[in-house]
Design an enzyme around this catalytic site. Sequence first.
Site: not given
Length: 174
Positions: A3, A5, A7, A160
Amino acid sequence: STNPCGEQALLPWEPCNLGSLNLSNFVQGEFLRGRLDFPRLKEAVADAIRFLDDVIDVNNYPLAEIETLAKGNRRIGLGVMGWAEALAKMGLAYDSPQALAAAETVMSFVNGAALEASEALARERGTFPNWADSVYDPASPHYRGEARRPRHCARTTIAPTGTIAIAAGLQGGG
């Protein structure tokens, strides 16, 4: 792929359906001497798992490929935020061995509660459609030795939380 970000590892076209619980809201007791309320946290995990599952069904997907994978794997990512505030309420230094041990305990608990909630939801609504030939299917070459019947191929992630942490009134996020 991942994705945006990074993670969460994803299959091509697979979406990322994330949510976070504010751990500082689960610390009970006097400031600097608080303790996590695990029964309340378990209830919130179950509610969050159900909510994230519902999001999969009510979402309007921009592409058919995304909808197919979202509904086939039912991947969700329940995470946490507010850890620094929770530690402060419990009187633990962020970088202490006690905080590290507490983090392991909390995330082990969240992972276990999420799997339990997902399996309970599967008894009500069915397993994820791609369960056959998955790591949970004993007949699969991908089987990892633990036969489970969850509603979701994955349930937790640590994402996040900068923006949602600010919206939740936390002092810091990320």
